[in-house]
Design an enzyme around this catalytic site. Structure first.
Site, short mmCIF file in Angstrom:
data_model
loop_
_atom_site.label_atom_id
_atom_site.label_comp_id
_atom_site.label_asym_id
_atom_site.label_seq_id
_atom_site.Cartn_x
_atom_site.Cartn_y
_atom_site.Cartn_z
N ASP A 170 0.92 -1.33 -0.01
CA ASP A 170 0.13 -0.05 0.24
C ASP A 170 1.14 1.50 0.18
O ASP A 170 2.11 1.31 0.64
CB ASP A 170 -0.88 -0.08 1.18
N ASN A 210 1.32 3.47 -3.18
CA ASN A 210 2.10 3.95 -4.40
C ASN A 210 1.49 5.31 -4.65
O ASN A 210 2.27 6.09 -4.94
CB ASN A 210 1.55 3.00 -5.34
N GLY A 211 0.04 5.47 -4.20
CA GLY A 211 -0.60 6.67 -4.78
C GLY A 211 -0.01 8.00 -3.92
O GLY A 211 0.34 9.06 -4.51
N ARG A 212 0.09 7.67 -2.66
CA ARG A 212 0.57 8.48 -1.92
C ARG A 212 1.85 8.86 -2.02
O ARG A 212 2.29 10.38 -1.95
CB ARG A 212 0.24 8.46 -0.25
N ARG A 256 -0.06 9.20 -10.03
CA ARG A 256 -0.30 8.09 -9.49
C ARG A 256 0.50 6.81 -10.07
O ARG A 256 1.11 5.89 -9.43
CB ARG A 256 -1.93 7.79 -8.96
N SER A 298 -6.82 -6.01 -5.90
CA SER A 298 -8.03 -6.48 -5.27
C SER A 298 -9.41 -6.56 -6.17
O SER A 298 -9.26 -5.92 -7.36
CB SER A 298 -8.44 -6.09 -4.12
N GLU A 340 -11.98 -4.98 -5.35
CA GLU A 340 -12.46 -3.72 -5.21
C GLU A 340 -11.63 -2.63 -6.25
O GLU A 340 -12.18 -1.60 -6.50
CB GLU A 340 -12.47 -3.13 -3.88
N ASN A 341 -10.23 -3.08 -6.67
CA ASN A 341 -9.48 -2.07 -7.48
C ASN A 341 -10.18 -2.05 -8.88
O ASN A 341 -10.01 -1.12 -9.53
CB ASN A 341 -7.91 -2.64 -7.64
N SER A 389 -8.31 -5.37 4.60
CA SER A 389 -8.70 -4.76 3.35
C SER A 389 -9.18 -6.31 2.46
O SER A 389 -8.79 -6.15 1.29
CB SER A 389 -7.85 -3.94 2.43
#
Length: 247
Positions: free
Chosen positions: A21, A23-25, A34, A66, A68-69, A197
């Site tokens: 977790d 990558n975007g941040r 991103r 995931s 959800e991704n 998650s």
């Protein structure tokens, strides 16, 4: 003394799972897109795979994409799929040289045809490797996995292939995506978030949980070694008391 030298080779986890977790941040902090974060995240994957192979971790599972991704922006999803294809093509020689078998779990039929075909090709080419199993969780969601398992077992009961009394943990394990893997011993999540998650909910029943603030693109071998050392300093009781373990 290096961190790696502090690791006890006799107390290694059999199965490490990582929620990659941040990558975007990571990209946002640097004023980048991103997509650049995802590209740099692939370098961390290489670092961690190499680290696990070096210290003889037999099973590593990475939460790559995931269920959800799929809800993410279309362009980001397309890039992630392209990264998957490129990484598989690029890393197959490394997997072969290091005797690493590639495995994948999840609803793989949901992947784009090109990505699916490349994945199956690498899985087939590395199937005889025995040093380590690297599992990618792709289009994976634990609730979907458990729902699928219940449906499969229910159908077998309905068709009189098994009876309700046959249903136990062993039978359920045989119907999970992870049927060929041991339960998770150590679950790592990067980026400071402290939640699971929808990842391997059944398989982490007695896993040790380790959370780090490090964003995934910055994650290195040393970070992995720190997590392993932390794991080795814990007492795993599996419901028993400390006194029982000592006896």
């Amino acid at each position: 003394m290096s961190l790696q030298s502090k690791i006890n080779p006799n107390k290694l986890p059999r199965h490490v799972a990582i929620i990659m977790d941040g990558n975007g941040r990571w990209a946002k902090q640097k004023g980048l897109l991103r997509t650049v974060g995802h590209e740099n995240g692939s370098k961390a994957v290489r670092e961690v795979v190499e680290a696990c192979a070096e210290i003889n971790i037999p099973n590593l599972t990475l939460y790559a994409f995931s269920t959800e991704n799929w809800k993410r922006p279309k362009l980001e999803v397309e890039l992630l799929m392209k990264l998957l294809i490129n990484s598989l093509k690029k890393e197959i020689s490394t997997l072969e040289e290091n005797d690493i078998r590639l495995n994948a779990i999840g609803n793989l039929n949901a992947l784009p045809k090109k990505a699916h075909n490349e994945l199956i090709d690498v899985i087939e080419k590395t199937k005889s490797n025995t040093r380590m199993t690297l599992t990618l969780a792709l289009s994976y969601g634990s609730r979907e996995e458990i729902t699928k398992t219940i449906k499969e077992i229910s159908l077998k009961v309905k068709n009189n292939l098994i009876s309700p009394s046959d249903i136990d943990e062993s039978l359920i394990n045989k119907h999970l995506y992870t049927r060929s893997l041991p339960d998770v011993d150590l679950l790592i999540r990067t980026s400071g978030e402290q939640r699971i998650s929808n990842f391997l909910l059944w398989q982490i029943a007695y896993a040790e949980l380790y959370f780090t603030d490090t964003l995934w693109p910055d994650y290195s071998k040393e970070h992995l070694f720190e997590a392993i050392i932390n794991y080795q300093n814990r007492e795993r009781r599996f419901g028993k008391t400390s006194e029982q373990l000592q006896n």
